[in-house]
Design an enzyme around this catalytic site. Structure first.
Site, short mmCIF file in Angstrom:
data_model
loop_
_atom_site.label_atom_id
_atom_site.label_comp_id
_atom_site.label_asym_id
_atom_site.label_seq_id
_atom_site.Cartn_x
_atom_site.Cartn_y
_atom_site.Cartn_z
N GLY A 9 0.83 -1.21 0.00
CA GLY A 9 0.00 0.00 0.00
C GLY A 9 0.86 1.25 0.00
N SER A 17 1.65 3.39 -2.29
CA SER A 17 1.48 4.39 -3.35
C SER A 17 0.80 5.67 -2.88
CB SER A 17 0.68 3.79 -4.51
OG SER A 17 -0.62 3.42 -4.07
N ARG A 18 0.26 5.67 -1.63
CA ARG A 18 -0.40 6.89 -1.14
C ARG A 18 -0.53 6.84 0.37
NH1 ARG A 18 -6.12 6.07 -0.58
NH2 ARG A 18 -6.63 3.90 -0.97
N ASN A 59 1.18 -2.70 5.37
CA ASN A 59 0.40 -1.49 5.57
C ASN A 59 -0.91 -1.48 4.75
OD1 ASN A 59 -0.08 1.56 5.94
ND2 ASN A 59 0.27 1.38 3.74
N SER A 62 -4.28 -0.89 14.29
CA SER A 62 -5.05 0.33 14.56
C SER A 62 -5.54 0.27 16.00
CB SER A 62 -6.27 0.39 13.63
OG SER A 62 -7.18 1.39 14.07
N TYR A 104 -13.71 -3.94 10.27
CA TYR A 104 -12.37 -3.34 10.20
C TYR A 104 -11.63 -3.59 11.52
CZ TYR A 104 -8.77 0.30 9.74
OH TYR A 104 -7.57 0.98 9.69
N ALA A 144 -12.13 -5.97 13.64
CA ALA A 144 -11.81 -7.40 13.73
C ALA A 144 -10.54 -7.72 12.95
CB ALA A 144 -12.97 -8.23 13.19
N LYS A 158 -8.07 -5.70 12.26
CA LYS A 158 -6.89 -5.10 12.91
C LYS A 158 -6.53 -5.82 14.20
CE LYS A 158 -5.90 -2.05 9.82
NZ LYS A 158 -4.65 -2.20 9.04
#
Length: 244
Positions: free
Chosen positions: A8, A10-11, A87, A139, A152, A154, A156
């Site tokens: 991930g 690229s941004r 990431n 997170s 989400y 779950a 993390k």
């Protein structure tokens, strides 16, 4: 030059991590579905200071069966892999009762299954090469919870459990495994929150602000570096004291 894969990359956060690590002397291989304009200009910038220090390799990590081939190619093209920063992630803001099954499946595939499978192939080569570093981007939602982010959260939380157990599995082979748990960052991901909601989160934090994206990049750089050689199986929380 030590090779570090950043997924991930690229941004957003991945991009900030990639920039920070190239500045620290690593060769970063940014893996993402497609190259963004920001990444293209970061590669140009990195090439001026240190040619070849930031590279882009396209791969859709949601396609699990392509992951072993990706790692084989990276190892052939760049040599031993010293670091892996998991990431890449997706996030849908939706209450569970209204979520489509395909969205649930996509979240689990991209945020949990994909980093676990990628780590499996990378850690094999790390063990063969005598060591390495893995940093999983979790997170604070993984341990505090947040309404509308149950799936989400779950995914993390599962990365945190994965980090602790894998650290015990591979420690004797010289591989350190840690996680960073960012709070609500000042990024495009939090732009969706209304001003009042963002202020409320900031007010609740011990430092009365949201952490910067660079604060998380600093934490990742630390965990990959020599000063963290005795740290493994831990979660470094970067949230401006939101969970303090």
């Amino acid at each position: 030059m030590r090779n570090v894969i950043v997924t991930g990359g690229s941004r957003g956060l991945g991009m900030a991590i990639a920039r920070r690590l190239t500045g620290a002397g690593y060769r970063v291989i940014a893996v993402a579905r497609k190259e963004t304009n920001q990444l293209a200009s970061a590669i140009e910038e990195a090439d001026r200071d240190n040619p070849g220090s930031l590279r882009f390799v396209p791969c859709d990590l949601a396609v699990i069966e392509d992951i072993s081939k990706l790692v084989k190619t990276l190892r052939k093209d760049f040599g031993p892999i010293y670091g892996l920063v998991n990431n890449a992630a997706v996030g849908f803001d939706s209450v569970l009762a209204l979520m489509h099954n395909s969205q649930i499946e996509q979240l689990v595939r991209v945020n949990t299954l994909s980093p676990i499978v990628l780590t499996k192939y990378v850690v094999r080569s790390m063990m063969a090469d005598g060591g390495g570093r893995i940093v999983n981007v979790a997170s604070i939602i993984g341990f505090t919870g947040y309404s509308g982010l149950s799936v989400y959260g779950a995914t993390k939380a599962s990365l945190i459990g994965f980090t602790r157990s894998l650290a015990r599995e591979v420690g004797r082979m010289g591989v350190n495994v840690n996680a960073v748990a960012p709070g609500f960052l000042d990024t495009e991901m939090t732009q969706g929150l209304e001003g009042e909601q963002r202020q409320q989160i900031a007010r609740r934090s011990a430092l009365r602000r949201l952490p910067d994206i660079d604060d998380v990049a600093d934490a990742v750089e630390f965990l990959l570096g020599d000063k963290a050689k005795s740290i493994t199986g831990t979660v470094l929380t970067v949230d401006a004291g939101n969970t303090a």
